[in-house]
Design an enzyme around this catalytic site. Sequence first.
Site, PDB file in Angstrom:
ATOM      1  N   HIS A  95       0.842  -1.203   0.000  1.00  0.00           N
ATOM      2  CA  HIS A  95       0.000   0.000   0.000  1.00  0.00           C
ATOM      3  C   HIS A  95       0.870   1.244   0.000  1.00  0.00           C
ATOM      4  O   HIS A  95       1.798   1.366   0.802  1.00  0.00           O
ATOM      5  CB  HIS A  95      -0.922   0.025   1.218  1.00  0.00           C
ATOM      6  CG  HIS A  95      -1.772   1.255   1.280  1.00  0.00           C
ATOM      7  ND1 HIS A  95      -2.743   1.531   0.341  1.00  0.00           N
ATOM      8  CD2 HIS A  95      -1.773   2.304   2.137  1.00  0.00           C
ATOM      9  CE1 HIS A  95      -3.320   2.696   0.620  1.00  0.00           C
ATOM     10  NE2 HIS A  95      -2.746   3.186   1.709  1.00  0.00           N
ATOM     11  N   SER A  96       0.579   2.171  -0.910  1.00  0.00           N
ATOM     12  CA  SER A  96       1.274   3.452  -1.005  1.00  0.00           C
ATOM     13  C   SER A  96       2.777   3.196  -1.236  1.00  0.00           C
ATOM     14  O   SER A  96       3.145   2.562  -2.216  1.00  0.00           O
ATOM     15  CB  SER A  96       0.993   4.289   0.245  1.00  0.00           C
ATOM     16  OG  SER A  96       1.311   5.635   0.053  1.00  0.00           O
ATOM     17  N   LEU A  97       3.648   3.669  -0.344  1.00  0.00           N
ATOM     18  CA  LEU A  97       5.079   3.357  -0.466  1.00  0.00           C
ATOM     19  C   LEU A  97       5.295   1.861  -0.635  1.00  0.00           C
ATOM     20  O   LEU A  97       6.142   1.411  -1.415  1.00  0.00           O
ATOM     21  CB  LEU A  97       5.829   3.851   0.770  1.00  0.00           C
ATOM     22  CG  LEU A  97       7.248   3.305   0.977  1.00  0.00           C
ATOM     23  CD1 LEU A  97       8.188   3.787  -0.121  1.00  0.00           C
ATOM     24  CD2 LEU A  97       7.777   3.690   2.350  1.00  0.00           C
TER      25      LEU A  97
END
Length: 266
Positions: A95-97
Site C-alpha cells: 500500500h502506497s510506499l
Amino acid sequence: MNPSVASRWLAGDAGTATETAAVRLFCFAHAGGGGAAYRPWRQSMAPDVDVRPVVLPGREARIRELPYRRVEQLLDPLCEALEPYLDRPYALFGHSLGSILAYEVARRFSAGPHGGPALLVVSGRRAPRLPSSRRTFATMPDPEFLSALSVLGGTPPEVLGERRLLEMLLPALRADFELNESYRTLPGPRLTCPVAAYMGSDDPEVDRTELLAWGGETTGEFSMRVFRGGHFYVKDEAGDVLGAVRQDLTRALRCSMLGGSAPATV
C-alpha cells in the site's frame, strides 16, 4: 543471511502463522507503517493464507535501526531476508510506499531461481513509471509535515499529539517519504505475473488513470478495484479489501503454474 536476522524483517512468525497455508502473502505498509498495519489480516486469512507483514528498519521493534532512504540500497537486504520464505506459492501486497517495494521485490524474484509471485497487489499509488504531479513531503518543515500527515490520515491522532513519541518517529517517517519521492523505476523487464491495483474512491494521492497505468508493468493479467474511502481505505474498508484479496489470490493460483496443486479457493 542469519535466520534470526532475516526474521526481524517479518512480523508475526508465531501465533496465526501456519506451515500448511496454500500461499504466503508478504505485506508492505505505507510510509511510517509496519507490521501492525496487517496484524488483523493474519487472523482473518489464516489458515489458508500465511500473512507475513514486512517490518523495515526504523519502526516498531527495529526503531533503533537506521532507516533506508533509497530503494536501490534497501532492495538487496530486503530480498535476502525474504528469500528463505519462498518455499511455497507466494504473493505480494503493498500500500502506497509499500506498492513500489512490493513491485521491485516481485521483479527481483521473477528473475531469480525461485520464480516470481503468483500475484502482485498494489494499492494507493500511481504506477512506477509515471512522474509525480503532487506535493513532496520529505523536505517540509516539521509543522507542515505533521499537518500533511494528519490530512492523509495514516498516523493516529494520539501519536501526532505526543511530542516525545513524534521526536522518536520523525526520522523514520521522513526517511520513508524520501524513499518514496526519490524512487525511480530500476532497470529490468516487465513482470509476467498477474497484477491487481486497488485504490480508494476519494484518494488525493492517486487517480484512476494513474492506477490503470500499472497494467503496463506486466505481460500478465491486470485488474483494478476501487473501494469507498480515501488514502487509507485499506483500514476503513478492511472487510471488503480482504475479500477482494482472497478472490484475486484464488484466481491467480488457479491460473499459475505454481498453483496446480493449490486448493480451488483460499
